[in-house]
Scaffold this motif. Structure first.
Motif, PDB file in Angstrom:
ATOM      1  N   MET A   1      35.118   2.373 -24.299  1.00 30.14           N
ATOM      2  CA  MET A   1      34.868   2.529 -25.706  1.00 30.14           C
ATOM      3  C   MET A   1      34.130   1.317 -26.268  1.00 30.14           C
ATOM      4  N   ARG A   2      34.465   0.149 -25.770  1.00 30.86           N
ATOM      5  CA  ARG A   2      33.843  -1.085 -26.264  1.00 30.86           C
ATOM      6  C   ARG A   2      32.340  -1.085 -25.985  1.00 30.86           C
ATOM      7  N   LEU A   3      31.931  -0.572 -24.842  1.00 31.95           N
ATOM      8  CA  LEU A   3      30.518  -0.522 -24.479  1.00 31.95           C
ATOM      9  C   LEU A   3      29.738   0.346 -25.453  1.00 31.95           C
ATOM     10  N   LYS A   4      30.294   1.466 -25.860  1.00 28.24           N
ATOM     11  CA  LYS A   4      29.621   2.360 -26.806  1.00 28.24           C
ATOM     12  C   LYS A   4      29.452   1.686 -28.163  1.00 28.24           C
ATOM     13  N   ALA A   5      30.438   0.922 -28.599  1.00 31.30           N
ATOM     14  CA  ALA A   5      30.361   0.237 -29.883  1.00 31.30           C
ATOM     15  C   ALA A   5      29.245  -0.803 -29.864  1.00 31.30           C
ATOM     16  N   ASN A   6      29.121  -1.561 -28.766  1.00 33.87           N
ATOM     17  CA  ASN A   6      28.054  -2.551 -28.650  1.00 33.87           C
ATOM     18  C   ASN A   6      26.680  -1.889 -28.620  1.00 33.87           C
ATOM     19  N   ALA A   7      26.555  -0.782 -27.912  1.00 30.38           N
ATOM     20  CA  ALA A   7      25.289  -0.073 -27.842  1.00 30.38           C
ATOM     21  C   ALA A   7      24.902   0.458 -29.220  1.00 30.38           C
ATOM     22  N   PHE A   8      25.868   0.994 -29.957  1.00 26.09           N
ATOM     23  CA  PHE A   8      25.607   1.494 -31.304  1.00 26.09           C
ATOM     24  C   PHE A   8      25.149   0.361 -32.215  1.00 26.09           C
ATOM     25  N   ALA A   9      25.790  -0.801 -32.112  1.00 29.40           N
ATOM     26  CA  ALA A   9      25.426  -1.954 -32.945  1.00 29.40           C
ATOM     27  C   ALA A   9      23.993  -2.400 -32.639  1.00 29.40           C
ATOM     28  N   LYS A  10      23.609  -2.414 -31.369  1.00 31.44           N
ATOM     29  CA  LYS A  10      22.245  -2.808 -31.003  1.00 31.44           C
ATOM     30  C   LYS A  10      21.220  -1.823 -31.540  1.00 31.44           C
ATOM     31  N   VAL A  11      21.514  -0.533 -31.431  1.00 24.28           N
ATOM     32  CA  VAL A  11      20.593   0.488 -31.949  1.00 24.28           C
ATOM     33  C   VAL A  11      20.465   0.352 -33.464  1.00 24.28           C
ATOM     34  N   ALA A  12      21.561   0.114 -34.145  1.00 17.68           N
ATOM     35  CA  ALA A  12      21.538  -0.041 -35.598  1.00 17.68           C
ATOM     36  C   ALA A  12      20.688  -1.251 -35.996  1.00 17.68           C
ATOM     37  N   LYS A  13      20.839  -2.369 -35.286  1.00 17.53           N
ATOM     38  CA  LYS A  13      20.053  -3.572 -35.587  1.00 17.53           C
ATOM     39  C   LYS A  13      18.568  -3.335 -35.337  1.00 17.53           C
ATOM     40  N   LEU A  14      18.217  -2.682 -34.235  1.00 21.71           N
ATOM     41  CA  LEU A  14      16.817  -2.393 -33.940  1.00 21.71           C
ATOM     42  C   LEU A  14      16.205  -1.470 -34.992  1.00 21.71           C
ATOM     43  N   THR A  15      16.960  -0.475 -35.430  1.00 28.97           N
ATOM     44  CA  THR A  15      16.475   0.441 -36.452  1.00 28.97           C
ATOM     45  C   THR A  15      16.231  -0.301 -37.761  1.00 28.97           C
ATOM     46  N   LEU A  16      17.145  -1.172 -38.122  1.00 29.06           N
ATOM     47  CA  LEU A  16      17.001  -1.955 -39.348  1.00 29.06           C
ATOM     48  C   LEU A  16      15.780  -2.863 -39.270  1.00 29.06           C
ATOM     49  N   CYS A  17      15.573  -3.518 -38.147  1.00 26.56           N
ATOM     50  CA  CYS A  17      14.409  -4.395 -37.968  1.00 26.56           C
ATOM     51  C   CYS A  17      13.106  -3.602 -38.051  1.00 26.56           C
ATOM     52  N   ALA A  18      13.058  -2.452 -37.398  1.00 26.71           N
ATOM     53  CA  ALA A  18      11.849  -1.626 -37.424  1.00 26.71           C
ATOM     54  C   ALA A  18      11.546  -1.153 -38.836  1.00 26.71           C
ATOM     55  N   THR A  19      12.573  -0.775 -39.574  1.00 25.86           N
ATOM     56  CA  THR A  19      12.384  -0.338 -40.962  1.00 25.86           C
ATOM     57  C   THR A  19      11.836  -1.473 -41.802  1.00 25.86           C
ATOM     58  N   PHE A  20      12.361  -2.674 -41.625  1.00 23.77           N
ATOM     59  CA  PHE A  20      11.883  -3.833 -42.376  1.00 23.77           C
ATOM     60  C   PHE A  20      10.413  -4.117 -42.087  1.00 23.77           C
ATOM     61  N   VAL A  21      10.028  -4.095 -40.827  1.00 28.70           N
ATOM     62  CA  VAL A  21       8.643  -4.384 -40.447  1.00 28.70           C
ATOM     63  C   VAL A  21       7.703  -3.345 -41.042  1.00 28.70           C
ATOM     64  N   LEU A  22       8.048  -2.076 -40.935  1.00 21.72           N
ATOM     65  CA  LEU A  22       7.190  -1.026 -41.463  1.00 21.72           C
ATOM     66  C   LEU A  22       7.083  -1.105 -42.981  1.00 21.72           C
ATOM     67  N   THR A  23       8.169  -1.421 -43.655  1.00 20.38           N
ATOM     68  CA  THR A  23       8.155  -1.549 -45.108  1.00 20.38           C
ATOM     69  C   THR A  23       7.318  -2.749 -45.523  1.00 20.38           C
ATOM     70  N   ALA A  24       7.435  -3.847 -44.819  1.00 22.50           N
ATOM     71  CA  ALA A  24       6.676  -5.046 -45.150  1.00 22.50           C
ATOM     72  C   ALA A  24       5.184  -4.798 -44.975  1.00 22.50           C
ATOM     73  N   GLN A  25       4.792  -4.065 -43.943  1.00 21.40           N
ATOM     74  CA  GLN A  25       3.380  -3.770 -43.733  1.00 21.40           C
ATOM     75  C   GLN A  25       2.847  -2.890 -44.849  1.00 21.40           C
ATOM     76  N   ALA A  26       3.611  -1.901 -45.279  1.00 16.24           N
ATOM     77  CA  ALA A  26       3.168  -1.009 -46.342  1.00 16.24           C
ATOM     78  C   ALA A  26       3.062  -1.759 -47.662  1.00 16.24           C
TER      79      ALA A  26
END
Length: 83
Positions: free
Chosen positions: A1-26
């Motif tokens: 279960m712990r592995l899934k939580a870490n994977a979810f946290a990494k995906v959430a952070k990557l999604t947030l970073c990608a959203t920030f970059v795309l918003t900043a470019q626009a």
């Protein structure tokens, strides 16, 4: 279960970073005094071009090759603009 939580946290952070970059470019679209020469805009790149006092039009780069695939350069209407 712990592995899934870490994977979810990494995906959430990557999604947030990608959203920030795309918003900043626009948000950082450039305002130019005159339209760039053919071939100077990448396909999909957006710039604003002044077309009167307090007015600008959105120009979107397109296919740079004659007879190539995809849309060419696109021009929006001249609208009120602060910037």
């Amino acid at each position: 279960m712990r592995l899934k939580a870490n994977a979810f946290a990494k995906v959430a952070k990557l999604t947030l970073c990608a959203t920030f970059v795309l918003t900043a470019q626009a948000a950082s679209a450039r305002v130019l005094d005159e339209e760039p020469a053919p071939g100077m805009l990448k396909p999909g790149q957006k710039v604003y071009v002044r077309c009167g006092q307090g007015m600008a039009m959105l120009v979107t780069g397109g296919n740079n090759m004659k007879g190539g695939k995809g849309a060419g350069r696109q021009h929006g209407p001249c609208v009120p603009f602060k910037g």
